[in-house]
Design a protein around this motif. Structure first.
Motif, PDB file in Angstrom:
ATOM      1  N   THR A  35      -5.362  -2.535  -8.893  1.00 17.01           N
ATOM      2  CA  THR A  35      -4.337  -2.196  -7.902  1.00 17.01           C
ATOM      3  C   THR A  35      -2.950  -2.213  -8.529  1.00 17.01           C
ATOM      4  OG1 THR A  35      -5.683  -3.059  -6.094  1.00 17.01           O
ATOM      5  CG2 THR A  35      -3.306  -2.857  -5.688  1.00 17.01           C
ATOM      6  N   LYS A  87      -0.430   1.048  -8.977  1.00 19.91           N
ATOM      7  CA  LYS A  87       0.926   1.013  -8.409  1.00 19.91           C
ATOM      8  C   LYS A  87       1.996   0.989  -9.510  1.00 19.91           C
ATOM      9  CE  LYS A  87      -0.334   0.409  -4.026  1.00 19.91           C
ATOM     10  NZ  LYS A  87       0.052   1.283  -2.936  1.00 19.91           N
ATOM     11  N   ILE A  93       5.748  -4.396  -6.230  1.00 20.49           N
ATOM     12  CA  ILE A  93       4.738  -4.226  -5.191  1.00 20.49           C
ATOM     13  C   ILE A  93       5.299  -4.758  -3.871  1.00 20.49           C
ATOM     14  CG2 ILE A  93       2.384  -4.851  -4.487  1.00 20.49           C
ATOM     15  CD1 ILE A  93       2.459  -3.163  -7.029  1.00 20.49           C
ATOM     16  N   SER A  94       5.104  -3.997  -2.808  1.00 18.85           N
ATOM     17  CA  SER A  94       5.636  -4.421  -1.502  1.00 18.85           C
ATOM     18  C   SER A  94       4.929  -5.684  -1.019  1.00 18.85           C
ATOM     19  CB  SER A  94       5.440  -3.310  -0.471  1.00 18.85           C
ATOM     20  OG  SER A  94       4.073  -3.203  -0.108  1.00 18.85           O
ATOM     21  N   THR A 112       3.692  -6.195   1.856  1.00 26.31           N
ATOM     22  CA  THR A 112       2.480  -5.804   2.591  1.00 26.31           C
ATOM     23  C   THR A 112       1.307  -5.625   1.643  1.00 26.31           C
ATOM     24  OG1 THR A 112       3.820  -4.710   4.273  1.00 26.31           O
ATOM     25  CG2 THR A 112       1.491  -4.074   4.144  1.00 26.31           C
ATOM     26  N   VAL A 113       1.525  -4.923   0.538  1.00 29.98           N
ATOM     27  CA  VAL A 113       0.448  -4.698  -0.430  1.00 29.98           C
ATOM     28  C   VAL A 113       0.051  -6.014  -1.096  1.00 29.98           C
ATOM     29  CG1 VAL A 113      -0.147  -3.551  -2.617  1.00 29.98           C
ATOM     30  CG2 VAL A 113       1.038  -2.277  -0.811  1.00 29.98           C
ATOM     31  N   ARG A 114       1.039  -6.865  -1.405  1.00 33.06           N
ATOM     32  CA  ARG A 114       0.713  -8.167  -2.007  1.00 33.06           C
ATOM     33  C   ARG A 114      -0.151  -8.992  -1.064  1.00 33.06           C
ATOM     34  NH1 ARG A 114       6.241  -8.476  -3.209  1.00 33.06           N
ATOM     35  NH2 ARG A 114       6.406 -10.313  -1.875  1.00 33.06           N
ATOM     36  N   GLU A 141      -2.198  -7.815   1.390  1.00 39.26           N
ATOM     37  CA  GLU A 141      -3.518  -7.179   1.453  1.00 39.26           C
ATOM     38  C   GLU A 141      -4.315  -7.501   0.186  1.00 39.26           C
ATOM     39  OE1 GLU A 141      -2.552  -3.056   1.956  1.00 39.26           O
ATOM     40  OE2 GLU A 141      -1.994  -3.315   4.072  1.00 39.26           O
ATOM     41  N   LEU A 142      -3.655  -7.432  -0.961  1.00 41.03           N
ATOM     42  CA  LEU A 142      -4.312  -7.709  -2.231  1.00 41.03           C
ATOM     43  C   LEU A 142      -4.712  -9.185  -2.326  1.00 41.03           C
ATOM     44  CD1 LEU A 142      -5.266  -6.573  -4.880  1.00 41.03           C
ATOM     45  CD2 LEU A 142      -2.941  -6.819  -5.776  1.00 41.03           C
ATOM     46  N   ASP A 151      -0.019 -13.751   0.092  1.00 39.17           N
ATOM     47  CA  ASP A 151       0.604 -13.077  -1.051  1.00 39.17           C
ATOM     48  C   ASP A 151      -0.221 -13.344  -2.307  1.00 39.17           C
ATOM     49  OD1 ASP A 151       2.245 -12.492  -3.344  1.00 39.17           O
ATOM     50  OD2 ASP A 151       4.010 -12.596  -2.063  1.00 39.17           O
TER      51      ASP A 151
END
Length: 172
Positions: A62, A66, A132-133, A135-137, A139-140, A11
């Motif tokens: 990002t 978003k 932010i989801s 999943t995106v957190r 990946e980021l 995360d």
């Protein structure tokens, strides 16, 4: 002395917060006259430059795309990075780590960095948590950690590079 933390990803909020706590510990070490201030400062310079550049190139764009943060927040955070980098360079240029000047420049860096960490945690990381989801957190966080590691491996905390970073920021 705090060891340079490997950022393994995960995360992005947690990865950035881990760096923030590391910065606070490094500042405490630098205040201690019995510590190896030169070594701590070298590590701090490396992580601080890598952290800020990875945030600016990977995280902020990002979060902006978003709609978690706006352009003004990005600009403000980048301005605070520039102020911190100037204070870092001023401290790095002090030759005697036991001098009064070192203490003064350390205070200036500490003030700039502490202010930025507080604002970023409230105004950037909180929206990242809520807007932010997961999943995106994640990946980021992985992307941030990879860029941070690349920059650390490149020697980004070397005083010549810090001078280049500060000069480029002053040209903006």
């Amino acid at each position: 002395m705090p060891k340079i933390l490997p950022a393994d990803g995960g995360d992005v909020v947690e990865v950035i917060l881990a760096d923030h706590r590391w910065f606070e510990e490094a500042l405490r070490e630098l205040r201690d006259v019995s510590s190896d201030r030169a070594a701590v400062l070298a590590d701090l310079a490396t992580v601080l430059i890598a952290h800020a550049e990875a945030e600016e190139s990977k995280v902020y764009p990002t979060l902006r795309r978003k709609d978690a943060i706006d352009a003004e927040e990005v600009e403000h955070s980048e301005h605070e990075h520039a102020e911190g980098n100037e204070a870092l360079l001023a401290l790095m240029e002090v030759e005697d780590t036991g001098s009064e000047e070192f203490g003064e420049k350390l205070h200036e860096l500490s003030e700039a960095l502490t202010h930025h960490l507080d604002e970023e945690e409230r105004d950037v990381l909180n929206p990242a948590r809520t807007d932010i989801s997961e999943t995106v957190r994640r990946e980021l966080g992985d992307t941030f950690a990879q860029e941070r590691a690349r920059l650390i491996d490149s020697g980004c905390g070397d005083i010549a590079n810090v001078r280049k970073v500060v000069a480029a920021e002053q040209q903006k």
